[in-house]
Motif scaffolding. Structure first.
Motif: not given
Length: 416
Positions: A19-37
């Protein structure tokens, strides 16, 4: 490894429908960075597996002619993509292990790893493994700041940092090698399609590419706010303008004993009635509208044909707007006369206001300069052109554009 990959797959699967819509902006960026790593770490694992697979010769043992072709079938990749994976896996295994580790640590991306591997191979061939090790560390550091394209550009001067004593000589050698490759690979292919069009493909060396861009770029700008041509169509029309200019100079070498030219054959009666088609000397046909447009600024050779089409008599050239008449036209119009166009005289055709095929004469009051684009526009559009009371061209827009049909003029070219 199998257990670890299974756990990783399960963990990623659990994140597949979050449920990515529930993530705040900071968590959204952190999740994207983690997926990229994770993506980069998995790429390192994948390359290690491909290298081992290739080294064992498993693909050929299973009947494939190469590992790349086996990967194409197994992973549904294109052959070039599969080959790039095999090549990079080999480079990371046989080259500096620092690149493989940087990818496994997610410090670099797969594309950056390719750039670094290519650059380090060049450095090692030029100055040895010690400088190559130093280059890896520097390039990995730069990879944290620059994308693969910029990283490759920086890599061309890596010797300035790892072996400055030979950097200039190596750069010159690389430039010479690139020039030799460009000269070897230069080519242009003209392929005639079944409908008479031409497919143009090729590779230009650096100098020729510069010449083409210098000549074609000024002609590719939109002619105005109403220009609906795509960039590709504008480049096509610019190339046509270049060809027209070259033919107009008269400086091209003769071809078959004749000046460079295009030859169109048509019936005079059809030309006057705006019917029928014209035939190029290549045997391909042109529409009647195209023939009439070309006839505006072309030499006419009247011919008498026998019943079977043999040429019995050819008269002298007539009706070409050239010499003193064209010079007078240039002095009067100073360029394309269509409102808002800035094309200079050398890019323009001489257009008969009252078409010669309809009985119009070849004279200054019956001619205007038009660039190739607006020449086509006048022949195929709803605009009309005439000379105003002061002897300068003016254009009547179609009623759908201006119900009042107020005459318009080109004010770009300075008038005296």
């Amino acid at each position: 490894m199998m257990e670890g990959l299974a756990q990783a797959e399960a963990a990623v699967t659990a994140c597949a429908n979050p449920a990515v819509w529930a993530l705040c902006a900071d968590d959204l960026i952190a999740a994207l960075d983690a997926a990229h790593r994770i993506e980069q770490r998995l790429a390192a694992v994948k390359l290690a597996l491909i290298r081992e697979f290739d080294g064992r010769g498993v693909a050929t043992a299973q009947g494939a002619s190469s590992t790349a072709l086996w990967l194409r079938e197994r992973l549904h990749l294109t052959v070039p993509a599969a080959r790039r994976l095999v090549d990079l896996a080999t480079a990371l295994d046989t080259g500096n292990p620092g690149i493989r580790q940087a990818l496994a640590d997610a410090d670099i991306t797969l594309d950056q790893a390719r750039v670094i591997a290519d650059t380090v191979t060049t450095v090692e061939a030029a100055v040895g493994s010690a400088a190559a090790d130093k280059a890896v560390g520097l390039l990995v550091e730069w990879a944290g700041q620059f994308d693969p394209t910029l990283l490759r550009k920086l890599g061309t001067r890596i010797l300035d940092h790892v072996a400055p004593a030979i950097a200039d000589a190596a750069a010159q050698a690389a430039l010479d090698a690139e020039a030799r490759r460009a000269a070897r690979d230069r080519h242009v292919t003209l392929s005639t399609l079944t409908d008479g069009r031409l497919r143009l493909t090729g590779t230009l060396d650096t100098e020729t590419a510069g010449l083409l861009r210098a000549a074609i770029d000024p002609l590719t700008a939109p002619t105005g706010p109403d220009d609906q041509r795509s960039p590709g169509q504008r480049r096509h029309d610019a190339l046509a303008d270049l060809c027209r200019l070259s033919l107009r100079t008269g400086e091209l070498p003769e071809h078959g004993g004749e000046p460079a030219q295009i030859v169109v054959t048509t019936s005079y009666d059809d030309l006057g009635r705006q019917l029928g088609a014209g035939t190029l000397d290549t045997g391909l046909e042109l529409t009647s509208d195209t023939v009439r447009r070309l006839a505006c600024d072309a030499a006419i050779l009247p011919a008498v044909l026998g019943s079977t089409g043999q040429t019995l008599d050819v008269g002298r050239q007539r009706r070409l707007i050239t010499g003193p008449l064209r010079r007078a036209l240039v002095l009067r119009d100073r360029g394309c006369t269509f409102p808002g166009c800035d094309r200079p005289p050398r890019w323009c055709d001489a257009h008969h206001i009252h078409h010669w095929a309809d009985g119009g004469d070849t004279s200054l009051p019956n001619a205007v300069l038009l660039c190739a684009h607006h020449h086509r526009h006048i022949h195929h559009g709803d605009w009309a052109v005439r000379l105003g009371g002061d002897g300068h061209p003016e254009f009547i827009p179609p009623a759908w554009l201006d119900p009042e049909q107020v005459p318009r003029r080109n004010h770009y070219h300075r008038r005296t």
